[in-house]
Design a protein around this motif. Structure first.
Motif, PDB file in Angstrom:
ATOM      1  N   TYR A 191      -9.275 -14.101  55.804  1.00 58.67           N
ATOM      2  CA  TYR A 191      -9.492 -14.213  54.357  1.00 58.67           C
ATOM      3  C   TYR A 191     -10.219 -12.979  53.828  1.00 58.67           C
ATOM      4  CZ  TYR A 191      -8.303 -19.186  54.675  1.00 58.67           C
ATOM      5  OH  TYR A 191      -7.657 -20.362  54.876  1.00 58.67           O
ATOM      6  N   ARG A 515      -7.483 -20.793  48.754  1.00 65.18           N
ATOM      7  CA  ARG A 515      -6.320 -21.035  49.617  1.00 65.18           C
ATOM      8  C   ARG A 515      -5.182 -20.048  49.382  1.00 65.18           C
ATOM      9  NH1 ARG A 515      -5.701 -26.055  51.959  1.00 65.18           N
ATOM     10  NH2 ARG A 515      -3.924 -25.011  52.957  1.00 65.18           N
ATOM     11  N   SER A 516      -4.964 -19.618  48.131  1.00 60.65           N
ATOM     12  CA  SER A 516      -3.742 -18.852  47.834  1.00 60.65           C
ATOM     13  C   SER A 516      -3.975 -17.444  47.313  1.00 60.65           C
ATOM     14  CB  SER A 516      -2.888 -19.619  46.821  1.00 60.65           C
ATOM     15  OG  SER A 516      -3.525 -19.677  45.555  1.00 60.65           O
ATOM     16  N   LYS A 519      -6.636 -15.607  50.981  1.00 55.50           N
ATOM     17  CA  LYS A 519      -5.996 -15.571  52.293  1.00 55.50           C
ATOM     18  C   LYS A 519      -5.000 -14.425  52.369  1.00 55.50           C
ATOM     19  CE  LYS A 519      -4.053 -18.745  55.701  1.00 55.50           C
ATOM     20  NZ  LYS A 519      -3.499 -20.097  55.927  1.00 55.50           N
ATOM     21  N   LEU A 522       0.005 -15.774  53.492  1.00 48.59           N
ATOM     22  CA  LEU A 522       0.189 -17.053  52.812  1.00 48.59           C
ATOM     23  C   LEU A 522       1.398 -17.795  53.374  1.00 48.59           C
ATOM     24  CD1 LEU A 522      -0.457 -16.008  49.105  1.00 48.59           C
ATOM     25  CD2 LEU A 522      -2.080 -16.965  50.734  1.00 48.59           C
ATOM     26  N   ASP A 526      -0.026 -22.990  51.438  1.00 51.78           N
ATOM     27  CA  ASP A 526      -1.019 -22.233  50.659  1.00 51.78           C
ATOM     28  C   ASP A 526      -0.514 -22.001  49.239  1.00 51.78           C
ATOM     29  OD1 ASP A 526      -2.831 -21.879  52.863  1.00 51.78           O
ATOM     30  OD2 ASP A 526      -1.428 -20.412  53.665  1.00 51.78           O
ATOM     31  N   ILE A 527       0.740 -21.614  49.119  1.00 48.10           N
ATOM     32  CA  ILE A 527       1.323 -21.368  47.801  1.00 48.10           C
ATOM     33  C   ILE A 527       1.346 -22.652  46.971  1.00 48.10           C
ATOM     34  CG2 ILE A 527       3.404 -20.638  46.575  1.00 48.10           C
ATOM     35  CD1 ILE A 527       2.010 -18.354  47.956  1.00 48.10           C
ATOM     36  N   SER A 556      -3.229 -13.904  41.614  1.00 46.74           N
ATOM     37  CA  SER A 556      -2.091 -14.462  42.353  1.00 46.74           C
ATOM     38  C   SER A 556      -0.867 -13.567  42.208  1.00 46.74           C
ATOM     39  CB  SER A 556      -1.785 -15.880  41.856  1.00 46.74           C
ATOM     40  OG  SER A 556      -1.299 -15.866  40.529  1.00 46.74           O
ATOM     41  N   ASP A 560       1.007 -11.581  45.378  1.00 47.56           N
ATOM     42  CA  ASP A 560       2.458 -11.727  45.567  1.00 47.56           C
ATOM     43  C   ASP A 560       3.222 -10.428  45.313  1.00 47.56           C
ATOM     44  OD1 ASP A 560       1.931 -14.361  46.071  1.00 47.56           O
ATOM     45  OD2 ASP A 560       2.527 -15.076  44.096  1.00 47.56           O
TER      46      ASP A 560
END
Length: 895
Positions: A191, A515-516, A519, A522, A526-527, A556, A560
């Motif tokens: 993380y 969590r998302s 980390k 993923l 998690d997503i 986020s 991504d």
């Protein structure tokens, strides 16, 4: 019959006289003065009924007046026998019954003006209490005294009795003898640290002590405190009429009661017994309301009670109404009205020496001032001497903590708590635990905060702020990078058990970020947690919650690598409405998005897009954060690739001005080189420009400069190899490139064009030097290593195509049977992989040669005929084909 009645009356009178005599004797025996001497004050307890003694304070004199001769004599006897304390009492005079008024007086002269006297009556003990203390001298002792008068435990008593040699030695902190640097251990390597998650934290508001409720207002009326008694109906018709109304009230026949009271007013006047009648009516309204299932008091009854309290001279009635109204206004959050009632109640209770009720009224004043956020007034009130006497010290501590919390003096909050915690009896007041825990949290003393928040939850789980405490514990765990699994459980607990919508929303946002976003790698689960970012529209988020939600959603997109979506989302946020420090967080993330866009386009050799994005976003995001050498470097390189030297000079100049400033170290969402150095990168850009302009002498000087300022000579090898190749010095070029490739500790070339150019120059150097075996081995290694690197990049494709072609030429040049066997499948693979290659004619010729040498003449002839018919094949290759066909025909005739 007459004689019998006379005898009966005589017996009754005799009994009454006997009871009165017994009562007088008992009173005389019970009027005892008991003296208590404490460190901070002197206390007298006088056991007698309240009306028997009247107290007056005149300057430095205190007068005790009574009509009870027996009580006076008992006081004189007891005061004469007690130990006199000159620090409080100077002299005591006794003045017997006054011939005219029959009043006896005990006059106590205080030692000096610094001596204060405070008194109250305790109903349950049937005693007057008088406290004497010296202002100033006893203040220090008062502060040092523990809040709770808890007796020491047996273990503590035993410890005190032990001689010094047997007491357990205190643990001594070992002295540091040597400083050993240890490597930083990352507690949760999977993380990112807390700063990369839901990193906005705001203060939770403290709350003041609650006002204890003495009854349930939903089921009780003021009669609970002041019962409606029977009237003396035998006295006259007026009293009998009122007794009738009382009887109807008790039978709940309120309609008949109202008619009866109306007749009473018509007969005796509207002002006769008005307080009693209005009180009876108000209670009837409230009782009828409760019986009908409506538990909310009727406003009309409240107004009637307020009017009675404002005009009555009956203190007990007034007290009952005030206690009822305080609870009513508190439940309805009408703090202004409650404060007004509390003030009047406090004054009246003091005038009537009812200090037990004064304590309640004083607490009500503090409670309502706190609710109205009048912190300064609370601070003034708790400093008053009388208030500090009648309110429990634990409650005063709670208010002191609250006031200092509201005033922002967090250190004082912690200091007050730590100096008094040992004397606090459990359960400790909710506000003390919560407010101190929040103070520890604000001071980043998270372990202590966790302990107190946990105590708060265990002792006051019903409290509305238990939700806040659960979330604070989870946040403290996350900030301290404790075990992630435990932190996740704590966040789930905060989400599932929270009864506060805003706290639940905050917990969901922070959980989703953990969590998302934090980390690194993923998974689907998690997503899925990002569903928590879809907050119910019915929940009215505060500005703090909104900006936290914005931040996590933005991050986020970064995680991504949806940089365009992230930039669009960021542009839609009202950043100008945020504080500067908060806005800077979003701008820093925006700068990372810009870097992500630039690096992605740079790695695909889209230099025009790099320059366009740079000019679009540099003012809005990049220049508002710290220096980013890598970003400036790739932008400068892009300008050079496009031949835009004016733009390059502008970027170079800006980079140079920032070169002495600190390098941005947070946030770094996209990994950089570990050895970023502004001076080295500036020198590299200077060398790259001179290489682009073919200024080889200046380029060599730049390389020497890099060598001087950089501890890593690997980049020197790269640029030296480029310069050597340009000067046709293939031997040195190959040597420098080999040193560069073998000396790389981490990736240092991010541009596919630059990488392809370097490989081409290196392999070409080997080819020019005739090192074909080495060329073959290097080519195979390069083709294997770069198979998945920028597969769609045209420069990398061209580089791999050229290497494979040269490798086939070398195989063909060997002319051995083995090489022809190897050449055939490789040539077919090449033609299949590079369908539009410029080398098609040449490779087809080599393939035909391999077929002929591998005893496949028919296939060779077919291929050669196709080559001759292909108009795109150069004439020189067709001549070679014709020669080969002729040779094949001769061989066939010979055979």
């Amino acid at each position: 019959m007459t004689n019998v009645m006379a005898i009966h009356k005589t017996k009754v009178l005799t009994l009454i006289v006997f009871l009165v005599a017994c009562f007088s004797a008992t009173e005389a025996f019970a009027a005892i003065l008991k003296q208590e001497v404490a460190k901070t004050h002197l206390r007298w307890n006088v056991f007698t009924e309240k009306p028997n003694l009247i107290i007056e304070k005149r300057g430095a004199r205190v007068l005790f007046k009574t009509l009870n001769a027996s009580l006076y004599e008992e006081l004189r006897k007891d005061l004469g026998s007690i130990r006199k304390l000159s620090r409080y009492i100077k002299r005591i005079d006794f003045k017997g019954p006054n011939p005219k008024t029959n009043v006896s007086v005990v006059e106590v002269e205080l030692a000096n003006d610094s001596v204060e006297m405070f008194n109250f009556y305790r109903d349950r003990d049937q005693k007057h209490v008088f406290d004497f203390w010296r202002e100033g001298e006893d203040e220090k002792a008062l502060k040092e005294q523990k809040i709770s008068v808890l007796k020491p435990t047996k273990k503590e008593e035993k410890q005190k009795k032990l001689p010094p040699i047997l007491k357990k030695p205190e643990k001594e902190t070992p002295k540091a003898t040597k400083v050993v640097k240890k490597k930083t251990v990352i507690k949760n390597p999977e993380y990112r640290d807390f700063r990369y998650g839901a990193s906005f934290i705001w203060d939770y508001e403290p709350f003041g002590p609650d006002l204890p409720e003495t009854f349930d207002i939903r089921t009780k009326t003021p009669e609970h405190f002041y019962p409606i008694a029977n009237r003396k109906y035998e006295k006259d018709d007026k009293e009998a009429h009122l007794q009738l109304a009382v009887n109807l009230y008790r039978k709940k026949k309120y309609g008949l009661m109202y008619k009866s009271l109306k007749l009473f007013r018509d007969k005796y006047g509207a002002d006769t017994e008005v307080d009693f009648i209005e009180y009876l009516k108000a209670n009837a309204i409230l009782r009828d309301n409760i019986a009908g299932g409506n538990l909310e008091p009727v406003k009309m009854a409240i107004n009637m009670l307020s009017s009675i309290a404002s005009r009555t001279t009956n203190y007990d009635l007034q007290k009952a109404i005030y206690k009822y109204l305080l609870t009513y206004y508190k439940n309805n959050k009408e703090y202004v009205e409650a404060l007004s009632i509390a003030k009047v109640f406090y004054v009246n209770s003091k005038e009537n020496f009812d200090y037990e009720e004064s304590s309640l009224a004083a607490e009500a004043i503090l409670f309502n001032l706190s609710a109205l956020n009048q912190v300064d007034k609370v601070s003034e009130v708790i400093k008053e001497k009388t208030i500090r006497k009648i309110i429990p010290r634990s409650k005063l501590l709670a208010y002191e903590l609250f006031v200092n919390h509201k005033l922002g003096d967090i250190k004082k909050v912690i200091s007050l708590f730590e100096s008094n915690v040992k004397g606090l009896a459990k359960p400790i007041a909710a506000s003390i635990l919560y407010n101190t825990a929040e103070a520890y949290f604000r001071k980043a003393q998270y372990d202590k905060a966790i302990t107190l928040f946990d105590d708060f939850i265990s002792q006051h789980s019903y409290h509305s702020n238990a939700s806040h405490a659960r979330l604070r514990i989870a946040m403290a765990f996350e900030i301290m990078e404790k075990d992630i699994k435990q932190t996740i459980v704590l966040y789930k607990n905060a989400i599932n058990r929270s009864q506060n919508q805003l706290v639940s929303a905050e917990a969901r946002i922070r959980y989703a970020a953990l969590r998302s976003v934090r980390k690194y790698k993923l998974g689907e689960r998690d997503i899925e947690n990002r569903v928590f970012l879809d907050i119910d529209e019915n929940i009215r988020l505060t500005p703090n919650h909104k900006k936290l939600l914005w931040l996590v959603r933005l991050r986020s997109f970064i995680v991504d690598k949806n940089y365009e979506k992230g930039m669009t989302y960021l542009a839609a946020l009202p950043l100008n409405s945020l504080k500067k420090v908060e806005r800077r967080v979003f701008e820093a993330d925006g700068a990372e998005i810009v870097y992500g866009i630039l690096m992605r386009d740079f790695q695909t050799s889209e230099y025009a897009k790099v320059v366009k994005a740079w000019n679009k976003y540099k003012s809005r995001y990049v220049r508002k954060v710290a220096n980013d050498p890598m970003m400036n470097f790739i932008v400068g390189q892009s300008y050079l690739k496009l031949g835009l030297y004016d733009g390059f000079d502008e970027v170079y100049g800006g980079f140079k001005r920032l070169s002495q400033s600190p390098i941005r170290s947070f946030p770094i969402w996209i990994k950089r080189k570990s050895n970023e150095n502004s001076a080295v990168m500036l020198a590299e850009l200077d060398v790259a420009k001179n290489i682009s302009l073919k200024n080889w002498k200046l380029a060599k000087r730049g390389v020497n400069k890099i060598k001087k300022i950089s501890g890593d000579a690997n980049q020197v090898n790269y640029y030296s190899g480029i310069i050597a190749y340009a000067e046709n010095n293939y031997r040195e070029s190959a040597t420098y490139f080999e040193r560069f490739l073998s000396g790389q500790k981490e990736r240092s070339i991010f541009d596919p064009l630059q990488l392809a150019g370097m490989i081409n120059k290196y392999t070409d150097s080997l080819y020019q030097l005739g090192k074909f075996e080495k060329f073959q081995n290097v080519t195979e290694a390069i083709l294997s290593d770069t198979k998945n690197y920028a597969p769609e990049n045209p420069f990398m494709k061209s580089m791999r195509e050229r290497l494979e072609y040269l490798s086939l030429e070398i195989l063909a040049g060997k002319g051995s049977s083995k090489s022809w066997v190897l050449l055939e499948p490789k040539a077919k693979s090449f033609l299949d992989k590079y369908k539009n290659t410029d080398y098609r004619g040449r490779i087809n010729y080599l393939l035909g040669m391999s077929l002929a040498r591998n005893n496949k003449p028919a296939e060779a002839k077919v291929l050669f005929e196709k080559i001759l018919q292909d108009q795109d094949v150069p004439g020189s290759i067709k001549e070679l084909v014709r020669s080969e066909l002729s040779l094949m025909a001769i061989k066939e005739r010979t055979i």
